[in-house]
Design a protein around this motif. Structure first.
Motif, mmCIF file in Angstrom:
data_model
loop_
_atom_site.group_PDB
_atom_site.id
_atom_site.type_symbol
_atom_site.label_atom_id
_atom_site.label_comp_id
_atom_site.label_asym_id
_atom_site.label_seq_id
_atom_site.Cartn_x
_atom_site.Cartn_y
_atom_site.Cartn_z
ATOM 1 N N PHE A 178 0.818 -1.207 0.000
ATOM 2 C CA PHE A 178 0.000 0.000 0.000
ATOM 3 C C PHE A 178 0.852 1.258 0.000
ATOM 4 O O PHE A 178 0.342 2.345 0.112
ATOM 5 C CB PHE A 178 -0.896 0.042 1.244
ATOM 6 C CG PHE A 178 -2.010 -0.961 1.210
ATOM 7 C CD1 PHE A 178 -2.565 -1.448 2.375
ATOM 8 C CD2 PHE A 178 -2.497 -1.447 0.014
ATOM 9 C CE1 PHE A 178 -3.572 -2.382 2.350
ATOM 10 C CE2 PHE A 178 -3.513 -2.389 -0.021
ATOM 11 C CZ PHE A 178 -4.053 -2.849 1.170
ATOM 12 N N ARG A 179 2.161 1.114 -0.122
ATOM 13 C CA ARG A 179 3.006 2.291 0.093
ATOM 14 C C ARG A 179 2.885 3.309 -1.035
ATOM 15 O O ARG A 179 3.063 4.482 -0.833
ATOM 16 C CB ARG A 179 4.461 1.883 0.252
ATOM 17 C CG ARG A 179 5.065 1.307 -1.007
ATOM 18 C CD ARG A 179 6.511 0.943 -0.838
ATOM 19 N NE ARG A 179 6.957 0.200 -2.015
ATOM 20 C CZ ARG A 179 8.090 -0.454 -2.076
ATOM 21 N NH1 ARG A 179 8.878 -0.484 -1.056
ATOM 22 N NH2 ARG A 179 8.427 -1.102 -3.165
ATOM 23 N N ASP A 180 2.615 2.851 -2.260
ATOM 24 C CA ASP A 180 2.549 3.794 -3.370
ATOM 25 C C ASP A 180 1.132 4.238 -3.641
ATOM 26 O O ASP A 180 0.203 3.470 -3.520
ATOM 27 C CB ASP A 180 3.083 3.124 -4.644
ATOM 28 C CG ASP A 180 4.564 2.825 -4.511
ATOM 29 O OD1 ASP A 180 4.981 1.768 -5.018
ATOM 30 O OD2 ASP A 180 5.257 3.617 -3.895
ATOM 31 N N LYS A 181 0.962 5.437 -4.058
ATOM 32 C CA LYS A 181 -0.263 5.949 -4.663
ATOM 33 C C LYS A 181 -1.534 5.768 -3.858
ATOM 34 O O LYS A 181 -2.150 6.689 -3.423
ATOM 35 C CB LYS A 181 -0.459 5.291 -6.028
ATOM 36 C CG LYS A 181 -1.507 5.956 -6.872
ATOM 37 C CD LYS A 181 -1.702 5.247 -8.197
ATOM 38 C CE LYS A 181 -2.885 5.824 -8.921
ATOM 39 N NZ LYS A 181 -3.239 5.042 -10.090
#
Lengths: 684, 118
Positions: free
Chosen positions: B70-73
């Motif tokens: 979930f770290r990106d965007k």
């Protein structure tokens, strides 16, 4: 020659960020602009001039704002400017390609007594997106000029200037009827009461209905203004009405969205929404039909991969068991006390080996789940299963622990770690115990086929049917007991992109999981293994000489209510140690298993020598069909194994909660056994 | 009522994308984004700090902090606050009350009235 009268008009230029304000401002003023700061603020102020039809227009570029709510410095500056009567007209720019969103600023303008010109920009982008906007209809409904332009094109500017000239002369405001009606519907008679208490002519450029709406929304700025400008008793009236409204802001905002819907109804045509085509792997991964089977296959493949480590541990376990048995024999021959040898060989060593096997399995599961999470696939699984899992009151990610639990409950419990919400995680753990693990089928398969022949399939079907209901009930039961978090978390998201795994992170995660599980597993498993050994040890190998036999006979009257004889009661208790161990334990209890001096020894299945024919004959003669069915149900729904208990204690960080879950499963297993037994008595 | 509908969707605790939510509520995606920001500003919704960019309280204690999928965007975790829950309760009570009023009103109609000649 007569001198031509020069007029000076001041215009405020307003709009949300990125609507083309600066482009229009620069287009109008060219080099005739001046940049400074708003008085006492750090926000930049741009002013400029242009001339049109003998009129000098001074234009002030107001900071980009989403509303007139005064939540930020920019909004406050804009609001104060509007209030201060400095401008002859305000030009509000709205983005035609995002009309609904842009119109919110306009909705906040209703009731402000400054002539308005609405300028939709990005009309080329809107057209490219297939939007067809009836600007004439918009103008009719708003009651103010609407001049669509492309800010960079000259003919749009010319039309704009012509309409601006008219607007400053005609002085039109946005119609207030619809939204006032909405405020009345939602705030009731109180809305008019507040209006009545306010100065009839409003304050500055703000009409009384606008002020009333802001007061209900809890606007502190407006409250201060009204308090200053009203007499004491009027303010008291207003204040006492407002004190009963804590949700005025959201009610007011809803009214504004309804106004936007009303204005845009049938004035905007959008092309039918096409489901965005997914690219690459996501075309299957989140496909409404294929996404679920794919996820199931991948999770089960992941499970197979995860047990590779466990299988290696299993082989080592078998080797150590053999060596331990040989060492035990040697110790006995050397004159070591038999009970000591039995304690070491049948309790301590199997207990330690079970911990080792469990840690190996958890490391495999953690690696597989960690990899799925890291590359971004976990989000897809959660996404496709969320709807289904929510029927059990669970999160989409819960499907993975459940699928893992079909192999081994330890995997399911450990896998629950991926669920962010602690509340959901605990409910998933509690519910996953109801999923039948691989170890279940040894006993269930044997007993079902032995007692029911071809009808064994109906036994299996009924077990699954009851399991689904059991899971639903368990989810509800444990959800009640858990503290409510501040709010149930809903996950609104755009799926993250796939990316390469970060191996360092994954292995760090696996190591931290191993450390966490190992310590808990050691304490729980060793305590249970030793306890069972103590209760069941006999120097003669005859179970009837053990304490557990006395316990079993003592409990037999109670057990018989649930259809369980003393052997089945003990088997039921011992099966909580480990379901694979249950078969060996039953063999020992019915006199068809040899090679161990305690039931703890059955933890290591290869240590029990089972006489298969004698075993089946002994079962058939000692157990009736209803009792067999009762035991199948009791066994199926019992605590999975002490390793699962240990994993749950590790995951939940609470022995107390884990014991509660264990007690729940113990009791419900007996209750189900009882129900099935008494129904079976009527049938068989 | 757009904001009410968004709160109700979030309260279901399900995973939904912005575009799915926009389709469900028949509005533009941009409006959903704006409305959610508004609900956060009004403190009916709470986004743990940094979700969508880095991990905050909702990922506290997770060994994956900072490196999960979930770290990106994308992922925004929205939690309904106490005020939000209280508001939803008021909404639900009102809806149920209205339903009762409707059924009550139906019972109030006298059969004679249905057949009165006009």
């Amino acid at each position: 020659m007569q001198a031509v009268a020069q007029k000076n008009i001041t215009i405020g230029l307003m709009g949300q960020p990125n609507t083309g304000k600066s482009t229009l401002f620069n287009g109008l003023t060219g080099s005739r602009q001046h940049v400074g700061n708003w008085a006492g603020k750090t926000v930049e102020q741009k002013q400029g001039e242009f001339t049109y039809h003998n009129t000098t227009y001074k234009i002030v570029d107001l900071p980009g704002t989403y509303s007139l709510a005064a939540n930020s410095e920019e909004e406050l500056i804009t609001r104060n400017y509007v209030y201060s009567s400095k401008s002859d007209a305000i030009v509000v720019m709205i983005d035609a390609s995002q009309l609904e969103r842009s119109m919110y600023l306009l909705s906040d303008f209703i009731g402000v007594r400054v002539p308005l010109v609405v300028v939709p920009t990005m009309i080329d982008v809107a057209e490219k997106n297939g939007k067809k906007i009836d600007y004439k209809k918009l103008e009719q409904r708003l009651g103010v000029p609407v001049v669509p332009i492309v800010a960079t094109q000259k003919d749009g500017i010319t039309r704009f200037l012509s309409r601006l000239e008219t607007a400053t002369r005609d002085k039109k405001y946005i119609g207030t009827d619809f939204i006032t009606q909405k405020y009345r519907e939602n705030f009731g008679a109180d809305f008019d009461k507040v209006i009545t208490a306010l100065p009839k002519s409003g304050i500055g450029n703000y009409s009384s209905p606008w002020i009333a709406a802001k007061l209900f929304e809890g606007d502190d700025n407006i409250k201060t203004l009204v308090k200053e400008k009203s007499d004491g008793s009027s303010w008291k009236t207003v204040e006492s009405i407002l004190n009963s409204y804590s949700d005025g802001a959201i009610i007011g905002a809803n009214c504004k969205y309804e106004w936007i819907d009303h204005v845009l109804a049938n004035a905007v045509q959008v092309p039918p929404k096409k489901r965005q085509k997914k690219s690459g792997f996501d075309r299957i991964a989140i496909h409404p039909i294929w996404g679920k089977p794919l996820a199931i296959i991948l999770v089960l493949l992941g499970f197979i991969v995860s047990i590779i480590v466990a299988l290696i541990a299993k082989v080592i376990t078998e080797v150590i068991t053999t060596l331990a048995a040989q060492a035990g024999a040697a110790l006995l021959a050397a004159g070591t006390a038999p009970f000591l040898v039995s304690l070491i060989v049948e309790a301590l060593v199997p207990g330690l080996l079970m911990v080792m096997y469990m840690v190996a399995f958890v490391s495999g599961v953690s690696f597989v789940f960690g990899l799925m999470e890291d590359v971004g696939y976990m989000a897809r699984v959660a996404y496709v299963f969320d709807n289904l899992m929510s029927k059990l009151g669970l999160h989409g990610k819960s499907v993975m622990p459940f699928l893992m639990s079909f192999g081994c409950t330890i995997g399911g419990v450990s896998g629950a770690r991926v669920i962010d919400s602690s509340r959901q995680r605990l409910i998933t753990i509690a519910t996953s115990w109801a999923v039948p693990c691989a170890g279940t089928w040894g006993v269930v398969g044997l007993m079902s086929s032995l007692f029911f022949g071809v009808n064994a399939v109906w036994v299996i079907i009924s077990l699954f049917a009851v399991a689904i209901l059991h899971m639903k009930f368990t989810s509800w039961f444990f959800e009640r007991g858990l503290p409510q978090q501040e709010g149930e978390a809903g996950l609104i998201m755009e799926l993250p992109p796939y990316h390469k795994p970060n191996w360092k992170t994954i292995f760090t995660y696996v190591w931290s999981r191993i450390k966490g599980v190992a310590s808990k597993a050691l304490s729980v498993i060793m305590v249970v293994a030793i306890a069972i050994w103590l209760l069941s040890y006999t120097s003669t190998g005859n179970i009837e000489n053990s304490a557990i036999y006395a316990v079993g006979k003592f409990l037999e009257p109670v057990g018989s209510i649930f259809g369980l004889s003393w052997q089945l009661v003990i088997a039921f208790i011992v099966a909580a140690m480990g379901k694979e161990a249950a078969l060996g334990a039953i063999a020992v209890l019915f006199g068809a298993g040899t090679g161990v001096s305690s039931l703890a020894g059955t933890l290591v299945t290869s240590s029990v020598a089972i006489n298969q024919t004698g075993f089946e004959a002994a079962l058939l003669s000692a157990v009736q069909a209803p009792q067999a069915l009762a035991f199948i149900f009791a066994f199926f729904f019992n605590v999975p194994c002490m390793a699962a208990v240990a994993a749950s204690a590790s995951e939940s960080q609470s022995y107390k909660w884990t014991l509660k879950v264990a007690a729940y499963y113990f009791i419900t297993a007996l209750v189900l056994a009882g129900v099935v037994y008494w129904i079976a008595l009527l049938i068989f | 009522m757009l904001l009410n509908n968004i709160l109700l969707e979030v309260s279901k605790g399900t995973i939904i994308s912005y575009s799915d939510l926009a389709e469900k509520l028949n509005v533009d995606v941009g409006v959903i984004d704006a409305a959610i920001r508004q609900l956060c500003q009004m403190k009916y919704l709470y986004t743990p700090s940094g979700s969508g960019g880095s991990c905050g309280e909702s990922c506290h204690g997770c060994s994956f902090s900072g490196s999960c999928g979930f770290r990106d965007k994308g992922a925004k975790i929205l939690t309904i606050t106490k005020s939000g829950n209280q508001y939803l309760k008021t909404l639900t009570d009102t809806i149920n009350q209205n339903k009762q009023n409707i059924s009550f009103n139906v019972k109030e109609v006298h059969p004679h009235d249905l057949h009165s000649g006009c």
